[in-house]
Design a protein around this motif. Structure first.
Motif, PDB file in Angstrom:
ATOM      1  N   ASP A 117      -0.178   4.243  -7.749  1.00 21.89           N
ATOM      2  CA  ASP A 117      -0.394   3.036  -6.733  1.00 21.89           C
ATOM      3  C   ASP A 117      -0.532   1.606  -7.471  1.00 21.89           C
ATOM      4  O   ASP A 117      -0.491   1.734  -8.732  1.00 21.89           O
ATOM      5  N   THR A 118       0.560   0.577  -6.508  1.00 18.89           N
ATOM      6  CA  THR A 118       0.238  -0.610  -6.872  1.00 18.89           C
ATOM      7  C   THR A 118      -0.232  -1.712  -6.125  1.00 18.89           C
ATOM      8  O   THR A 118      -0.951  -1.297  -4.966  1.00 18.89           O
ATOM      9  N   LEU A 119      -1.132  -2.138  -6.756  1.00 17.00           N
ATOM     10  CA  LEU A 119      -2.515  -3.349  -6.565  1.00 17.00           C
ATOM     11  C   LEU A 119      -1.849  -4.139  -6.938  1.00 17.00           C
ATOM     12  O   LEU A 119      -1.457  -5.035  -7.782  1.00 17.00           O
ATOM     13  N   ALA A 120      -2.537  -5.423  -5.376  1.00 18.18           N
ATOM     14  CA  ALA A 120      -1.615  -6.896  -5.395  1.00 18.18           C
ATOM     15  C   ALA A 120      -3.278  -7.769  -5.226  1.00 18.18           C
ATOM     16  O   ALA A 120      -3.325  -7.059  -4.218  1.00 18.18           O
ATOM     17  N   LEU A 121      -3.264  -8.555  -5.607  1.00 18.29           N
ATOM     18  CA  LEU A 121      -4.243  -9.523  -6.046  1.00 18.29           C
ATOM     19  C   LEU A 121      -3.670 -10.867  -5.648  1.00 18.29           C
ATOM     20  O   LEU A 121      -3.859 -11.563  -6.201  1.00 18.29           O
ATOM     21  N   PHE A 122      -4.291 -11.926  -4.615  1.00 20.99           N
ATOM     22  CA  PHE A 122      -4.275 -12.856  -3.848  1.00 20.99           C
ATOM     23  C   PHE A 122      -5.519 -12.582  -4.435  1.00 20.99           C
ATOM     24  O   PHE A 122      -6.408 -13.066  -3.150  1.00 20.99           O
ATOM     25  N   PRO A 123      -5.655 -14.608  -4.505  1.00 20.35           N
ATOM     26  CA  PRO A 123      -6.808 -15.747  -4.479  1.00 20.35           C
ATOM     27  C   PRO A 123      -7.148 -15.572  -3.239  1.00 20.35           C
ATOM     28  O   PRO A 123      -6.466 -15.921  -2.689  1.00 20.35           O
ATOM     29  N   LEU A 124      -9.053 -16.275  -2.871  1.00 13.28           N
ATOM     30  CA  LEU A 124      -8.762 -16.984  -1.816  1.00 13.28           C
ATOM     31  C   LEU A 124      -8.472 -18.589  -1.583  1.00 13.28           C
ATOM     32  O   LEU A 124      -8.277 -19.164  -2.536  1.00 13.28           O
ATOM     33  N   VAL A 125      -7.644 -18.901  -0.584  1.00 14.22           N
ATOM     34  CA  VAL A 125      -7.011 -20.254  -0.609  1.00 14.22           C
ATOM     35  C   VAL A 125      -7.732 -21.143   0.530  1.00 14.22           C
ATOM     36  O   VAL A 125      -7.814 -19.936   1.465  1.00 14.22           O
ATOM     37  N   LYS A 173      -2.267   5.559 -14.634  1.00 17.13           N
ATOM     38  CA  LYS A 173      -1.395   4.344 -14.180  1.00 17.13           C
ATOM     39  C   LYS A 173      -1.529   4.311 -12.977  1.00 17.13           C
ATOM     40  O   LYS A 173      -0.362   4.293 -11.533  1.00 17.13           O
ATOM     41  N   VAL A 174      -1.942   2.438 -12.452  1.00 15.19           N
ATOM     42  CA  VAL A 174      -1.246   1.633 -11.747  1.00 15.19           C
ATOM     43  C   VAL A 174      -1.272   0.299 -11.615  1.00 15.19           C
ATOM     44  O   VAL A 174      -1.512  -0.571 -12.880  1.00 15.19           O
ATOM     45  N   THR A 175       0.203  -0.093 -11.385  1.00 11.95           N
ATOM     46  CA  THR A 175       0.556  -1.087 -11.560  1.00 11.95           C
ATOM     47  C   THR A 175      -0.162  -2.753 -10.857  1.00 11.95           C
ATOM     48  O   THR A 175      -0.769  -2.135  -9.424  1.00 11.95           O
ATOM     49  N   VAL A 176      -0.866  -3.458 -11.718  1.00  6.84           N
ATOM     50  CA  VAL A 176      -1.425  -4.556 -10.839  1.00  6.84           C
ATOM     51  C   VAL A 176      -0.884  -5.557 -10.835  1.00  6.84           C
ATOM     52  O   VAL A 176       0.266  -6.337 -11.919  1.00  6.84           O
ATOM     53  N   LYS A 177      -0.647  -6.257 -10.323  1.00  2.00           N
ATOM     54  CA  LYS A 177       0.196  -7.362  -9.539  1.00  2.00           C
ATOM     55  C   LYS A 177      -0.234  -8.695  -9.454  1.00  2.00           C
ATOM     56  O   LYS A 177      -1.136  -8.333  -8.467  1.00  2.00           O
ATOM     57  N   LEU A 178      -0.779 -10.145  -9.893  1.00  2.00           N
ATOM     58  CA  LEU A 178      -1.691 -10.935  -9.460  1.00  2.00           C
ATOM     59  C   LEU A 178      -1.346 -12.363  -9.184  1.00  2.00           C
ATOM     60  O   LEU A 178       0.165 -12.423  -9.099  1.00  2.00           O
ATOM     61  N   PHE A 179      -1.099 -13.252  -8.448  1.00  4.26           N
ATOM     62  CA  PHE A 179      -0.921 -14.053  -7.669  1.00  4.26           C
ATOM     63  C   PHE A 179      -1.765 -15.161  -7.775  1.00  4.26           C
ATOM     64  O   PHE A 179      -2.457 -15.840  -7.646  1.00  4.26           O
ATOM     65  N   ALA A 180      -0.968 -16.720  -7.967  1.00  8.30           N
ATOM     66  CA  ALA A 180      -0.944 -18.343  -7.352  1.00  8.30           C
ATOM     67  C   ALA A 180      -2.054 -18.481  -9.103  1.00  8.30           C
ATOM     68  O   ALA A 180      -1.507 -18.141  -9.751  1.00  8.30           O
TER      69      ALA A 180
END
Length: 74
Positions: A63-71, A2-9
């Motif tokens: 793991d906690t995976l955080a993903l940020f788009p290009l800005v 199990k992996v926690t996925v966090k999405l932003f923007a």
């Protein structure tokens, strides 16, 4: 595993904010996020447990995976 996925923007639009996902052992970030179908070039920032990582990083259980788009801005 199990992996926690966090999405932003704008990655959250039509997806989720936080999700606990199930992945096979040995799954890389690139493979794990393929189902999210990000437009190329993909995430601008990838963090694993708060530390910078690459798309080739192999995920581990818990793991906690955080993903940020290009800005851009000025």
């Amino acid at each position: 595993m199990k992996v926690t996925v966090k999405l932003f923007a704008h990655y959250r639009i039509g997806r989720f904010k936080v999700s606990v996902r199930e992945y096979a052992p040995g799954t890389s970030v690139r493979t794990g996020i393929a189902e999210l179908k990000f437009a190329d070039p993909g995430p601008g920032v990838v963090l694993i447990n708060g530390a910078p990582a690459t798309l080739d990083h192999v995920l581990k259980d818990g793991d906690t995976l955080a993903l940020f788009p290009l800005v851009s801005g000025g």
